[in-house]
Design a protein around this motif. Structure first.
Motif, PDB file in Angstrom:
ATOM      1  N   ARG A  54     -28.066   3.358  29.659  1.00  0.00           N
ATOM      2  CA  ARG A  54     -29.433   3.360  29.337  1.00  0.00           C
ATOM      3  C   ARG A  54     -30.000   2.021  29.575  1.00  0.00           C
ATOM      4  O   ARG A  54     -29.350   0.976  29.764  1.00  0.00           O
ATOM      5  CB  ARG A  54     -29.522   3.856  27.886  1.00  0.00           C
ATOM      6  CG  ARG A  54     -29.147   4.984  27.442  1.00  0.00           C
ATOM      7  CD  ARG A  54     -29.356   5.353  25.845  1.00  0.00           C
ATOM      8  NE  ARG A  54     -28.623   6.559  25.457  1.00  0.00           N
ATOM      9  CZ  ARG A  54     -28.907   7.080  24.135  1.00  0.00           C
ATOM     10  NH1 ARG A  54     -29.672   6.481  23.441  1.00  0.00           N
ATOM     11  NH2 ARG A  54     -28.272   7.977  23.864  1.00  0.00           N
ATOM     12  N   THR A  87     -44.596  -2.507  20.312  1.00  0.00           N
ATOM     13  CA  THR A  87     -44.025  -0.993  20.076  1.00  0.00           C
ATOM     14  C   THR A  87     -45.180  -0.202  19.229  1.00  0.00           C
ATOM     15  O   THR A  87     -45.978  -0.825  18.756  1.00  0.00           O
ATOM     16  CB  THR A  87     -42.704  -1.020  19.503  1.00  0.00           C
ATOM     17  OG1 THR A  87     -42.710  -1.442  17.968  1.00  0.00           O
ATOM     18  CG2 THR A  87     -41.842  -2.011  20.133  1.00  0.00           C
ATOM     19  N   LYS A  88     -44.832   1.155  19.551  1.00  0.00           N
ATOM     20  CA  LYS A  88     -45.534   2.145  18.695  1.00  0.00           C
ATOM     21  C   LYS A  88     -45.442   1.638  17.245  1.00  0.00           C
ATOM     22  O   LYS A  88     -46.718   1.988  16.414  1.00  0.00           O
ATOM     23  CB  LYS A  88     -45.115   3.432  18.750  1.00  0.00           C
ATOM     24  CG  LYS A  88     -45.210   3.820  20.267  1.00  0.00           C
ATOM     25  CD  LYS A  88     -46.566   4.151  20.725  1.00  0.00           C
ATOM     26  CE  LYS A  88     -46.708   5.019  21.819  1.00  0.00           C
ATOM     27  NZ  LYS A  88     -48.169   5.264  22.624  1.00  0.00           N
ATOM     28  N   GLN A 103     -32.243  -1.767  20.547  1.00  0.00           N
ATOM     29  CA  GLN A 103     -32.060  -0.105  20.380  1.00  0.00           C
ATOM     30  C   GLN A 103     -30.744  -0.074  20.739  1.00  0.00           C
ATOM     31  O   GLN A 103     -30.005   0.989  19.885  1.00  0.00           O
ATOM     32  CB  GLN A 103     -32.805   0.545  21.712  1.00  0.00           C
ATOM     33  CG  GLN A 103     -34.370   0.673  21.206  1.00  0.00           C
ATOM     34  CD  GLN A 103     -34.967   1.712  22.216  1.00  0.00           C
ATOM     35  OE1 GLN A 103     -34.769   1.862  23.452  1.00  0.00           O
ATOM     36  NE2 GLN A 103     -35.776   2.574  21.483  1.00  0.00           N
ATOM     37  N   CYS A 106     -28.486  -1.091  17.523  1.00  0.00           N
ATOM     38  CA  CYS A 106     -28.634  -0.130  16.385  1.00  0.00           C
ATOM     39  C   CYS A 106     -27.777   1.316  16.820  1.00  0.00           C
ATOM     40  O   CYS A 106     -27.564   1.865  15.710  1.00  0.00           O
ATOM     41  CB  CYS A 106     -30.133   0.202  16.361  1.00  0.00           C
ATOM     42  SG  CYS A 106     -30.787  -1.576  15.511  1.00  0.00           S
ATOM     43  N   ARG A 107     -28.230   1.796  17.847  1.00  0.00           N
ATOM     44  CA  ARG A 107     -27.648   3.033  18.155  1.00  0.00           C
ATOM     45  C   ARG A 107     -25.695   2.885  18.098  1.00  0.00           C
ATOM     46  O   ARG A 107     -25.170   3.797  17.800  1.00  0.00           O
ATOM     47  CB  ARG A 107     -27.736   3.273  19.874  1.00  0.00           C
ATOM     48  CG  ARG A 107     -28.981   4.224  20.034  1.00  0.00           C
ATOM     49  CD  ARG A 107     -28.888   4.754  21.359  1.00  0.00           C
ATOM     50  NE  ARG A 107     -28.592   3.843  22.490  1.00  0.00           N
ATOM     51  CZ  ARG A 107     -29.489   3.058  23.072  1.00  0.00           C
ATOM     52  NH1 ARG A 107     -30.813   3.219  22.903  1.00  0.00           N
ATOM     53  NH2 ARG A 107     -28.943   2.383  24.094  1.00  0.00           N
ATOM     54  N   LYS A 116     -33.264  -0.651  12.305  1.00  0.00           N
ATOM     55  CA  LYS A 116     -32.863   0.530  12.415  1.00  0.00           C
ATOM     56  C   LYS A 116     -33.857   1.478  13.068  1.00  0.00           C
ATOM     57  O   LYS A 116     -33.375   2.218  13.925  1.00  0.00           O
ATOM     58  CB  LYS A 116     -32.251   1.049  11.280  1.00  0.00           C
ATOM     59  CG  LYS A 116     -31.043   0.720  10.645  1.00  0.00           C
ATOM     60  CD  LYS A 116     -29.781   1.234  11.532  1.00  0.00           C
ATOM     61  CE  LYS A 116     -28.414   0.927  11.080  1.00  0.00           C
ATOM     62  NZ  LYS A 116     -27.484   1.235  12.185  1.00  0.00           N
ATOM     63  N   GLU A 117     -35.154   1.414  12.911  1.00  0.00           N
ATOM     64  CA  GLU A 117     -36.164   2.226  13.268  1.00  0.00           C
ATOM     65  C   GLU A 117     -36.487   1.930  14.720  1.00  0.00           C
ATOM     66  O   GLU A 117     -37.093   2.645  15.412  1.00  0.00           O
ATOM     67  CB  GLU A 117     -37.349   2.111  12.731  1.00  0.00           C
ATOM     68  CG  GLU A 117     -37.988   0.673  12.637  1.00  0.00           C
ATOM     69  CD  GLU A 117     -37.640  -0.445  11.410  1.00  0.00           C
ATOM     70  OE1 GLU A 117     -38.141  -1.368  11.043  1.00  0.00           O
ATOM     71  OE2 GLU A 117     -36.542  -0.227  11.081  1.00  0.00           O
ATOM     72  N   VAL A 119     -34.408   2.496  17.190  1.00  0.00           N
ATOM     73  CA  VAL A 119     -33.724   3.650  17.962  1.00  0.00           C
ATOM     74  C   VAL A 119     -34.816   4.716  18.245  1.00  0.00           C
ATOM     75  O   VAL A 119     -34.749   5.291  19.585  1.00  0.00           O
ATOM     76  CB  VAL A 119     -32.829   4.207  17.060  1.00  0.00           C
ATOM     77  CG1 VAL A 119     -32.027   5.469  17.929  1.00  0.00           C
ATOM     78  CG2 VAL A 119     -31.615   3.300  16.877  1.00  0.00           C
ATOM     79  N   THR A 120     -35.840   5.033  17.315  1.00  0.00           N
ATOM     80  CA  THR A 120     -36.844   5.862  17.703  1.00  0.00           C
ATOM     81  C   THR A 120     -38.029   5.241  18.164  1.00  0.00           C
ATOM     82  O   THR A 120     -38.850   6.075  18.263  1.00  0.00           O
ATOM     83  CB  THR A 120     -36.880   6.757  16.290  1.00  0.00           C
ATOM     84  OG1 THR A 120     -37.261   6.118  15.544  1.00  0.00           O
ATOM     85  CG2 THR A 120     -35.744   7.653  15.977  1.00  0.00           C
ATOM     86  N   ASP A 121     -38.258   3.937  18.219  1.00  0.00           N
ATOM     87  CA  ASP A 121     -39.231   3.381  18.387  1.00  0.00           C
ATOM     88  C   ASP A 121     -39.570   3.516  19.953  1.00  0.00           C
ATOM     89  O   ASP A 121     -38.658   3.552  20.685  1.00  0.00           O
ATOM     90  CB  ASP A 121     -39.331   1.986  17.963  1.00  0.00           C
ATOM     91  CG  ASP A 121     -40.897   1.433  17.822  1.00  0.00           C
ATOM     92  OD1 ASP A 121     -41.879   2.114  18.016  1.00  0.00           O
ATOM     93  OD2 ASP A 121     -40.879   0.216  17.423  1.00  0.00           O
ATOM     94  N   THR A 122     -40.854   3.152  20.418  1.00  0.00           N
ATOM     95  CA  THR A 122     -41.060   3.272  21.941  1.00  0.00           C
ATOM     96  C   THR A 122     -42.106   1.857  22.271  1.00  0.00           C
ATOM     97  O   THR A 122     -42.673   1.496  21.530  1.00  0.00           O
ATOM     98  CB  THR A 122     -41.472   4.509  22.507  1.00  0.00           C
ATOM     99  OG1 THR A 122     -42.781   4.808  21.831  1.00  0.00           O
ATOM    100  CG2 THR A 122     -40.779   5.642  22.474  1.00  0.00           C
TER     101      THR A 122
END
Length: 265
Positions: A54, A87-88, A103, A106-107, A116-117, A119-122
């Motif tokens: 990734r 990021t968003k 990311q 944290c994964r 930790k957030e 991982v789902t942030d973009t």
């Protein structure tokens, strides 16, 4: 942007100045050692060739010699605020590499993970997080004209700087002639060029992934870019066809017909 991956290439440099006074038998040993190093490098490349990592990861060989993905060890500091990312979740990172690295940490539950957030942030856009503002109805209405103009200027600037693919040279020459003759739609070729650049899959449409980096790069300067592209997607299929692109930016029917075949070549 279109997604970016980083590949770490190991290069071994031999100093021939140190070999001048070495006996022939020693030269043979050095040659064998070099061959061994080449074999190791080729083996590394072969094992990693089928390993897909990734963003923020790179392929390494573990203690058993198997290929696996590890977090990028270090990100280069671009020292340019324009290359920061917001990021968003409204968090600023020094670069997109730093964000993807976080990311990855944290994964993998690495102790270096501090958000930790993530991982789902973009990534939302390039640049330091700031108040972008709301695109008004009037701004959205006049946006296509402004976009056509700066696309035309960008195309010409890239050509002058020799940063443009030579296959587009004919478009630049024609656009310059149209502009000199005060042709109303002198920017037409720039609109064609940008669609071809965005349509990396050559399927005559631009999907959300292909649009992502385009939007991220412009959002700070042009806060209407995302609302405009949403408006262009008239059938709400999360992609913009060549017809939708042409209609949104004021191309004639003949131009849109030409666009369908031009990008494919």
């Amino acid at each position: 942007m279109a997604s970016k991956s980083y590949i770490l290439i190991l290069v071994t440099i031999l100093s021939y100045y140190q070999l001048i006074s070495i006996r022939a038998e020693t030269e043979t040993k050095v040659e064998v050692l070099q061959n061994d190093n080449d074999k190791l490098l080729n083996d590394f490349q072969d094992r990693c060739s089928s390993t897909k990592c990734r963003e923020g990861e790179m392929c390494v060989l573990n203690k058993d010699g198997d290929a696996e993905c590890a977090c990028v060890a270090q990100c280069e500091d671009p020292k340019d605020e324009r290359l920061m990312v917001c990021t968003k979740a409204n968090h600023t990172y020094t670069s997109d590499c730093e964000f993807f690295q976080m990311q990855c940490w944290c994964r993998k539950n690495d102790e270096r993970c501090t958000r930790k957030e993530a991982v789902t942030d973009t990534i939302d856009y390039f640049g330091r997080c700031q108040n972008i503002g709301i695109c008004t109805d009037f701004e959205l209405e006049v946006f296509p004209k402004r976009m056509n103009t700066w696309l035309g200027e960008i195309l010409d600037t890239l050509y002058v700087r020799k940063d443009l693919d030579t296959k587009y040279a004919v478009l630049v020459d024609e656009a310059r002639k149209m502009k000199l003759s005060n042709t109303e739609k002198w920017w037409r070729n720039a609109v064609l060029w940008e669609f071809c650049e965005l349509d990396q899959t050559h399927d005559n449409s631009v999907n959300n992934e292909e649009l992502a980096r385009f939007v991220r790069s412009l959002k700070v300067l042009e806060h209407c870019i995302q609302p405009f592209l949403n408006h262009c997607d008239t059938d709400n299929d999360n992609k913009i066809s060549s017809d939708e692109w042409g209609t949104c930016l004021g191309l004639d029917k003949d131009d849109m017909a030409f666009l369908k075949t031009y990008c494919a070549h």
